[in-house]
Design an enzyme around this catalytic site. Structure first.
Site, mmCIF file in Angstrom:
data_model
loop_
_atom_site.group_PDB
_atom_site.id
_atom_site.type_symbol
_atom_site.label_atom_id
_atom_site.label_comp_id
_atom_site.label_asym_id
_atom_site.label_seq_id
_atom_site.Cartn_x
_atom_site.Cartn_y
_atom_site.Cartn_z
ATOM 1 N N ASP A 204 14.339 48.533 63.212
ATOM 2 C CA ASP A 204 13.494 48.539 64.410
ATOM 3 C C ASP A 204 13.808 47.359 65.307
ATOM 4 O OD1 ASP A 204 11.795 50.870 63.897
ATOM 5 O OD2 ASP A 204 11.166 49.726 62.141
ATOM 6 N N ASP B 268 18.662 45.281 60.087
ATOM 7 C CA ASP B 268 17.275 45.662 60.300
ATOM 8 C C ASP B 268 17.362 46.953 61.118
ATOM 9 O OD1 ASP B 268 14.501 45.660 60.503
ATOM 10 O OD2 ASP B 268 14.452 44.177 62.107
#
Length: 162
Positions: A15, A13
């Site tokens: 963020d 991922d």
């Protein structure tokens, strides 16, 4: 002989895992909602994490009973956060892990809900790092992505999601 199974690939991922953007998102959404006379409760924030932006706005509007179109709320969020995203730092250890995996020829990818423009702004100072990824999926921009990450199911052993 190692008792650990070798890592075959990693999907990251972006963020809150690679880049320290969560504070920017939180402050931006909080500011915009405050301008509309609304608070941003933590349980709502957790529910929209990982959703594609249009779904995020739709859920927030419904839950907070707002009288605004999702695209208009998204435009306000975007305007508020885009400048703040220009200099977000990497989180501790993220660059080192990417370098290690890249050096050891482990295929790595990014799966993010970010759109093209925000991805470009967030990663502009880090092209030397993001060029090491074999694949980057922008959940809100890639036409092949039909639902956000929170709607997908984790299948143990299929991949390691860091």
């Amino acid at each position: 002989m190692s008792k650990y199974t070798p890592v075959t690939h990693v999907i990251f991922d972006m963020d809150g895992l690679l880049l320290d953007t969560e504070k920017v998102y939180l402050s931006s959404i909080t500011e915009v909602l405050k301008n509309h006379g609304k608070d941003y409760p933590n349980d709502l924030r957790v529910r929209v994490m990982g959703t594609i932006p249009i779904n995020t706005a739709t859920i927030i509007i419904k839950e907070l009973e707002m009288d605004i179109e999702p695209v208009d709320l998204l435009a306000e969020f975007h305007e508020n956060q885009i400048v703040k995203m220009e200099n977000v730092p990497f989180l501790p250890g993220a660059e080192r892990l990417i370098d290690h995996l890249h050096t050891n020829n482990v295929p790595i990818a990014v799966a993010t809900s970010s759109g093209k423009d925000t991805f470009k702004v967030k990663t502009a100072n880090y092209q030397h790092i993001f060029s090491k990824f074999h694949h980057i999926v922008l959940g809100s921009a890639d036409s092949e992505v039909k639902q956000g990450k929170t709607s997908s199911r984790h299948i143990p052993g299929l991949c390691i999601t860091v």
